[in-house]
Scaffold this motif. Structure first.
Motif, PDB file in Angstrom:
ATOM      1  N   ASP A  97      -8.508   3.005   5.665  1.00 21.06           N
ATOM      2  CA  ASP A  97      -9.273   3.536   4.536  1.00 21.06           C
ATOM      3  C   ASP A  97      -9.812   2.405   3.667  1.00 21.06           C
ATOM      4  O   ASP A  97      -9.164   1.368   3.496  1.00 21.06           O
ATOM      5  CB  ASP A  97      -8.376   4.447   3.698  1.00 21.06           C
ATOM      6  N   SER A  98     -10.982   2.618   3.089  1.00 15.31           N
ATOM      7  CA  SER A  98     -11.595   1.585   2.236  1.00 15.31           C
ATOM      8  C   SER A  98     -10.897   1.457   0.891  1.00 15.31           C
ATOM      9  O   SER A  98     -11.164   0.519   0.135  1.00 15.31           O
ATOM     10  CB  SER A  98     -13.080   1.888   2.028  1.00 15.31           C
ATOM     11  N   GLN A  99      -9.988   2.385   0.565  1.00 13.46           N
ATOM     12  CA  GLN A  99      -9.238   2.298  -0.691  1.00 13.46           C
ATOM     13  C   GLN A  99      -8.313   1.088  -0.705  1.00 13.46           C
ATOM     14  O   GLN A  99      -7.968   0.565  -1.762  1.00 13.46           O
ATOM     15  CB  GLN A  99      -8.408   3.570  -0.893  1.00 13.46           C
ATOM     16  N   ILE A 100      -7.892   0.621   0.448  1.00 22.09           N
ATOM     17  CA  ILE A 100      -6.918  -0.469   0.549  1.00 22.09           C
ATOM     18  C   ILE A 100      -7.468  -1.731  -0.109  1.00 22.09           C
ATOM     19  O   ILE A 100      -8.550  -2.209   0.248  1.00 22.09           O
ATOM     20  CB  ILE A 100      -6.564  -0.725   2.027  1.00 22.09           C
ATOM     21  N   ASP A 101      -6.726  -2.276  -1.056  1.00 23.51           N
ATOM     22  CA  ASP A 101      -7.205  -3.465  -1.775  1.00 23.51           C
ATOM     23  C   ASP A 101      -6.147  -4.560  -1.836  1.00 23.51           C
ATOM     24  O   ASP A 101      -6.121  -5.375  -2.770  1.00 23.51           O
ATOM     25  CB  ASP A 101      -7.677  -3.096  -3.187  1.00 23.51           C
ATOM     26  N   ILE A 102      -5.247  -4.594  -0.852  1.00 20.25           N
ATOM     27  CA  ILE A 102      -4.201  -5.616  -0.807  1.00 20.25           C
ATOM     28  C   ILE A 102      -4.324  -6.404   0.493  1.00 20.25           C
ATOM     29  O   ILE A 102      -5.087  -6.036   1.383  1.00 20.25           O
ATOM     30  CB  ILE A 102      -2.798  -4.985  -0.908  1.00 20.25           C
ATOM     31  N   GLU A 103      -3.562  -7.491   0.596  1.00 18.55           N
ATOM     32  CA  GLU A 103      -3.577  -8.330   1.791  1.00 18.55           C
ATOM     33  C   GLU A 103      -2.456  -7.920   2.744  1.00 18.55           C
ATOM     34  O   GLU A 103      -1.460  -7.342   2.329  1.00 18.55           O
ATOM     35  CB  GLU A 103      -3.413  -9.804   1.414  1.00 18.55           C
ATOM     36  N   ASP A 104      -2.625  -8.280   4.023  1.00 22.76           N
ATOM     37  CA  ASP A 104      -1.580  -8.031   5.012  1.00 22.76           C
ATOM     38  C   ASP A 104      -1.062  -9.320   5.656  1.00 22.76           C
ATOM     39  O   ASP A 104      -0.209  -9.275   6.546  1.00 22.76           O
ATOM     40  CB  ASP A 104      -2.055  -7.061   6.096  1.00 22.76           C
TER      41      ASP A 104
END
Length: 445
Positions: free
Chosen positions: A284-291
């Motif tokens: 989803d484009s909502q994701i705003d963190i790093e992996d």
């Protein structure tokens, strides 16, 4: 007299890790008197799980003062969504109550400073439940360092791996929004930073890091199509999703549940919450963190940490090396052998003296979550810390603050492309007055 507990945040962790032990294993000395949450459906879930406990008082998210007045708790347990921690920790301290909080203690350095100030003005104390400290392999490493087996610690290499099952779970849930979790450099990595702080007995001073979103989000290479609003249990593209296919049968009747849901998992695609689904699409484009992160941390005693974490790998575990002026130790752990597609060895510690022969140390293993650490942590929480240990192990607010500040410094360094000091993240929180508080000591003491 029984100690009285109230829980803020009726999460799966709250029910399994705290409520159940209070009402069973430790019921002779503990009593659960109140539950607080913003979602009424979670109270119904509690009553379903514990039908014999229908009389426990329930309160809305703004009813903290009323809950304290009506239930008279001795201790507040904070186990809700990460962004709610600071509010209830500080409110409890303002009522001179002790606090047990899930990690991370808070989600920002600013909130860590606020907690420290509240604790310094309160009769209450904060305990952060860093259960990784309690795993037998980790306490053995602590003992070896205290014995001076490595001499003065010079550097640490810690590489942490989360597999596609566990790693992807954070991107299905609220953790994927930085405002709610602080990002994984805080929500997850505080565990790892606290371990290092505690092992070496030094405090982090400065951080430099790189990070990226490599696997998840709309641009993830395994994304079947760019479409928002999908859910794993209803998605029509699961056959084209490698992350789903790896862990789920084609039959909808045979489905592996996310390991963080456990018995809270969906029943016919319905979850026991009013306004939240923990099966959101990992693309989803909502994701705003790093992996993915790689970081270097400088410590007050001169030690240097080389750290990395990756949330999408074929197996789960870590590789550790600690170097000192008298030798080196190494340890490799495979966390979930049942999910690893190859044979895995039992974890040991290899000790290499600077001038001498290698020793391999086999550690007695214990049953229970987090490498056998959870049962030992619960005993200390509800029965008092085991004083036979030659070192402190329960974590306080200072420990929680250092771990959060390190995680925030990692993220800020990634975004600002510069070294970030712990001092600027905490803005002078660790005054002499704060650090001198009895029982609220510095990591590693």
């Amino acid at each position: 007299m029984k100690k009285r507990y109230a829980i803020c945040g009726v999460s799966g962790r709250a029910l399994g890790m705290f409520a159940k032990p209070i009402m069973s294993t430790f019921s002779a000395r503990s009593e659960l008197v109140g539950l607080l949450d913003r979602d009424q459906a979670r109270f119904e879930l509690f009553r379903t799980r514990f039908p014999e406990q229908q009389e426990i008082g329930t309160y809305g998210e703004h009813d903290f003062a009323r809950m304290v007045e009506e239930t008279r708790p001795d201790v507040i347990i904070v186990a809700g969504r990460d962004d709610s921690h600071a509010k209830y920790i500080i409110a409890a301290l303002e009522h001179d109550l002790d606090v047990i909080t899930e990690k991370p203690m808070v989600t920002t350095g600013e909130d860590a400073r606020r907690v420290m100030e509240a604790e310094s003005a309160s009769k209450g104390t904060v305990t952060v439940t860093f259960n990784y400290r309690y795993a037998p392999i980790h306490t053995k490493i602590k003992e070896m360092l205290l014995e001076g087996k490595l001499g003065r610690i010079t550097s640490i290499d810690l590489n942490w791996y989360l597999d596609t099952y566990h790693g992807s779970s954070y991107f299905k849930r609220w953790n994927r929004v930085r405002e709610l979790s602080g990002g994984l450099s805080i929500h997850k990595c505080t565990h790892h930073f606290d371990l290092v702080n505690w092992w070496i007995g030094q405090q982090p001073v400065e951080v430099f890091a790189y990070g990226a979103l490599n696997y998840y989000g709309a641009e993830g290479e395994a994304n079947p199509s760019k479409e928002d609003g999908r859910y794993c249990t209803t998605c029509e593209q699961t056959a084209e999703c490698d992350y789903y296919s790896r862990w789920n049968s084609r039959s909808k009747n045979i489905q592996v549940q996310d390991d963080h849901l456990g018995s809270l998992g969906a029943v016919k695609s319905k979850f026991p919450y009013s306004d939240y689904r923990p099966d959101q699409c990992i693309f989803d484009s909502q994701i705003d963190i790093e992996d993915t992160y790689a970081a270097t941390v400088k410590y007050s005693g001169g030690a240097l940490l080389s750290y990395s974490v990756n949330f999408s790998l074929p197996y789960e575990g870590y590789r550790l090396a600690i170097n000192g002026t008298k030798g080196r130790l190494e340890s490799v752990e495979y966390h979930m052998p049942s999910r690893t597609p190859f044979p895995t060895p039992v974890q040991t510690i290899d000790y290499y003296p600077l001038f001498g022969s290698k020793e391999t140390i086999h550690v007695v293993h214990r049953e229970g979550g987090h490498g056998g650490g959870d049962p030992l942590l619960l005993e200390d929480l509800f029965m008092g810390e085991d004083r036979r240990r030659p070192y402190r192990i329960l974590s306080g607010a200072v420990d929680g603050a250092y771990s959060v500040a390190t995680g925030e410094a990692v993220w800020r360094s990634v975004k600002e492309h510069r070294p970030v000091t712990i001092g600027e993240v905490l803005k002078g929180a660790f005054s002499e007055k704060v650090l001198s508080l009895s029982g609220k000591g510095v990591a590693g003491e």
